[in-house]
Design a protein around this motif. Structure first.
Motif, PDB file in Angstrom:
ATOM      1  N   MET A   1      26.633  57.235  30.134  1.00 25.85           N
ATOM      2  CA  MET A   1      27.310  58.449  30.774  1.00 25.85           C
ATOM      3  C   MET A   1      28.172  57.854  32.028  1.00 25.85           C
ATOM      4  O   MET A   1      29.021  58.626  32.166  1.00 25.85           O
ATOM      5  CB  MET A   1      26.180  59.268  31.353  1.00 25.85           C
ATOM      6  N   MET A   2      27.551  56.999  32.675  1.00 23.30           N
ATOM      7  CA  MET A   2      28.164  56.627  34.072  1.00 23.30           C
ATOM      8  C   MET A   2      29.682  56.069  33.588  1.00 23.30           C
ATOM      9  O   MET A   2      30.676  56.224  34.107  1.00 23.30           O
ATOM     10  CB  MET A   2      27.405  55.763  34.719  1.00 23.30           C
ATOM     11  N   ALA A   3      29.677  55.272  32.466  1.00 22.60           N
ATOM     12  CA  ALA A   3      31.011  54.572  32.022  1.00 22.60           C
ATOM     13  C   ALA A   3      32.088  55.635  31.725  1.00 22.60           C
ATOM     14  O   ALA A   3      33.260  55.584  32.047  1.00 22.60           O
ATOM     15  CB  ALA A   3      30.709  53.568  30.884  1.00 22.60           C
ATOM     16  N   ALA A   4      31.852  56.776  31.165  1.00 25.73           N
ATOM     17  CA  ALA A   4      32.371  57.904  30.717  1.00 25.73           C
ATOM     18  C   ALA A   4      33.144  58.438  31.880  1.00 25.73           C
ATOM     19  O   ALA A   4      34.055  59.010  32.114  1.00 25.73           O
ATOM     20  CB  ALA A   4      31.751  59.047  30.044  1.00 25.73           C
ATOM     21  N   GLN A   5      32.136  58.310  33.196  1.00 26.31           N
ATOM     22  CA  GLN A   5      32.873  58.954  34.453  1.00 26.31           C
ATOM     23  C   GLN A   5      33.340  57.909  35.189  1.00 26.31           C
ATOM     24  O   GLN A   5      33.949  58.414  36.346  1.00 26.31           O
ATOM     25  CB  GLN A   5      31.666  59.539  35.104  1.00 26.31           C
ATOM     26  N   LEU A   6      33.474  56.765  34.742  1.00 27.47           N
ATOM     27  CA  LEU A   6      34.046  55.748  35.855  1.00 27.47           C
ATOM     28  C   LEU A   6      35.444  55.893  35.861  1.00 27.47           C
ATOM     29  O   LEU A   6      36.413  56.117  35.091  1.00 27.47           O
ATOM     30  CB  LEU A   6      33.658  54.324  35.154  1.00 27.47           C
ATOM     31  N   THR A   7      35.909  56.011  37.231  1.00 25.48           N
ATOM     32  CA  THR A   7      37.253  56.013  37.450  1.00 25.48           C
ATOM     33  C   THR A   7      37.744  54.716  38.091  1.00 25.48           C
ATOM     34  O   THR A   7      37.332  54.279  39.044  1.00 25.48           O
ATOM     35  CB  THR A   7      37.919  57.221  38.194  1.00 25.48           C
ATOM     36  N   THR A   8      38.853  54.163  37.708  1.00 22.33           N
ATOM     37  CA  THR A   8      39.091  52.762  38.258  1.00 22.33           C
ATOM     38  C   THR A   8      40.480  52.640  38.734  1.00 22.33           C
ATOM     39  O   THR A   8      41.298  52.913  37.997  1.00 22.33           O
ATOM     40  CB  THR A   8      38.702  51.379  37.216  1.00 22.33           C
ATOM     41  N   MET A   9      40.723  51.875  40.028  1.00 19.07           N
ATOM     42  CA  MET A   9      42.056  51.619  40.357  1.00 19.07           C
ATOM     43  C   MET A   9      42.086  50.263  40.622  1.00 19.07           C
ATOM     44  O   MET A   9      40.868  49.467  40.585  1.00 19.07           O
ATOM     45  CB  MET A   9      42.157  52.477  41.821  1.00 19.07           C
ATOM     46  N   ALA A  10      43.035  49.653  41.048  1.00 20.40           N
ATOM     47  CA  ALA A  10      43.399  48.123  41.146  1.00 20.40           C
ATOM     48  C   ALA A  10      44.102  47.829  42.479  1.00 20.40           C
ATOM     49  O   ALA A  10      45.043  48.634  42.743  1.00 20.40           O
ATOM     50  CB  ALA A  10      43.868  47.476  40.069  1.00 20.40           C
ATOM     51  N   SER A  11      43.523  46.766  43.113  1.00 22.89           N
ATOM     52  CA  SER A  11      44.314  46.392  44.279  1.00 22.89           C
ATOM     53  C   SER A  11      44.847  45.062  44.181  1.00 22.89           C
ATOM     54  O   SER A  11      44.180  44.178  43.362  1.00 22.89           O
ATOM     55  CB  SER A  11      43.539  46.337  45.606  1.00 22.89           C
ATOM     56  N   PHE A  12      46.002  44.613  44.769  1.00 24.70           N
ATOM     57  CA  PHE A  12      46.416  43.450  44.468  1.00 24.70           C
ATOM     58  C   PHE A  12      46.829  42.718  45.898  1.00 24.70           C
ATOM     59  O   PHE A  12      47.491  43.202  46.810  1.00 24.70           O
ATOM     60  CB  PHE A  12      47.796  43.161  43.697  1.00 24.70           C
ATOM     61  N   GLN A  13      46.470  41.505  46.133  1.00 28.62           N
ATOM     62  CA  GLN A  13      46.642  40.663  47.237  1.00 28.62           C
ATOM     63  C   GLN A  13      46.913  39.337  47.129  1.00 28.62           C
ATOM     64  O   GLN A  13      46.348  38.591  46.333  1.00 28.62           O
ATOM     65  CB  GLN A  13      45.567  40.915  48.180  1.00 28.62           C
ATOM     66  N   ILE A  14      47.805  38.599  47.716  1.00 27.90           N
ATOM     67  CA  ILE A  14      48.141  37.259  47.522  1.00 27.90           C
ATOM     68  C   ILE A  14      47.928  36.600  48.992  1.00 27.90           C
ATOM     69  O   ILE A  14      48.497  37.359  49.971  1.00 27.90           O
ATOM     70  CB  ILE A  14      49.836  37.011  47.091  1.00 27.90           C
ATOM     71  N   LYS A  15      47.477  35.520  48.930  1.00 27.91           N
ATOM     72  CA  LYS A  15      47.017  34.764  50.389  1.00 27.91           C
ATOM     73  C   LYS A  15      47.659  33.325  50.111  1.00 27.91           C
ATOM     74  O   LYS A  15      47.669  32.479  49.170  1.00 27.91           O
ATOM     75  CB  LYS A  15      45.669  34.836  50.385  1.00 27.91           C
ATOM     76  N   GLN A  16      47.934  32.590  51.333  1.00 31.52           N
ATOM     77  CA  GLN A  16      48.304  31.370  51.471  1.00 31.52           C
ATOM     78  C   GLN A  16      47.269  30.664  52.374  1.00 31.52           C
ATOM     79  O   GLN A  16      47.184  31.160  53.678  1.00 31.52           O
ATOM     80  CB  GLN A  16      49.466  31.031  51.888  1.00 31.52           C
ATOM     81  N   SER A  17      46.267  29.806  51.922  1.00 31.67           N
ATOM     82  CA  SER A  17      45.277  29.265  52.916  1.00 31.67           C
ATOM     83  C   SER A  17      44.461  30.352  53.483  1.00 31.67           C
ATOM     84  O   SER A  17      43.980  30.410  54.628  1.00 31.67           O
ATOM     85  CB  SER A  17      45.955  28.318  53.925  1.00 31.67           C
TER      86      SER A  17
END
Length: 228
Positions: free
Chosen positions: A37-53
């Motif tokens: 039930m919870m999976a059906a209601q799951l709403t997902t976004m994504a973030s992206f980040q790049i790092k050096q050291s």
């Protein structure tokens, strides 16, 4: 100082599978019905980040990029009408120089609609060790078990990675989930096209899949002809 080896990395987020809401991922004894039930209601976004050291590297004035919200436990950005041409949501890095920059890491973190973490993948762009992540992908062009995603020789990679959670006792350590996976493609785009071969190569990550398939079929045809 930029050199002829400079370029930028494109990371295409295609899809994620078998996601579970944060509290379910932490509670392995949750009832199957509640999980479904919870999976059906799951709403997902994504973030992206790049790092050096460990220091975030900005892209066009921001250190974070975001992919849009999708619903369900297996969100697929490549199926969004506006994203079909690119094969998914495309994240881009600032200009990088593999010869002079080291310890460059990018992270794709999946978040629910309240921006609480669902899981994360973390990749060393120039010294990625596939066996550490248990991934399926570019092992055919690794050197000593290391894959350089910023390579003009092998610019394209298509891979499945286990979604991880951050170890609460050691934030540098990631704990792979047993079922959740993330599918991404990466493409290294040189700032300068160095030769005629590079100019003929596909310009988008999504075009590389077809290119490699055609190349494999052509090679198979040649081998069959020679063995006949």
């Amino acid at each position: 100082v930029l050199t002829t080896s400079s370029g930028h990395l494109e990371v295409v987020l295609i899809e994620a599978r078998h996601l579970r809401p944060p509290r379910v991922m932490k509670d392995q004894d949750a009832m199957a019905g509640i999980t479904k039930m919870m999976a059906a209601q799951l709403t997902t976004m994504a973030s992206f980040q790049i790092k050096q050291s460990g220091k975030p590297l900005p892209y066009r004035g921001s250190t974070m990029q975001f992919a849009p919200l999708l619903t369900g436990d297996s969100p697929n950005w490549s199926e969004v009408k506006e994203l079909k041409a690119s094969g998914g949501w495309v994240f881009k890095t600032r200009t990088l120089d593999p010869r002079t920059q080291e310890d460059v890491v990018f992270e794709v973190e999946l978040l629910n609609k309240y921006k609480k973490p669902v899981g994360i993948i973390r990749i060393d762009a120039m010294k990625f060790r596939p066996e550490i992540a248990g991934m399926q992908g570019p092992s055919d062009h690794s050197e000593n078990g290391v894959v350089n995603l910023c390579s003009s020789v092998n610019p394209f990679n298509d891979m499945w990675l286990p979604l991880c959670t951050v170890d609460p006792e050691d934030p540098t350590n990631l704990i792979p989930d047993v079922s959740a996976k993330v599918h991404i493609m990466t493409l290294w785009v040189p700032q300068q096209q160095q030769n005629a071969r590079q100019k003929r190569l596909p310009k988008k990550a999504v075009e590389w899949t077809k290119h490699l398939m055609q190349h494999s079929m052509a090679s198979l045809t040649v081998r069959e002809h020679l063995s006949a």
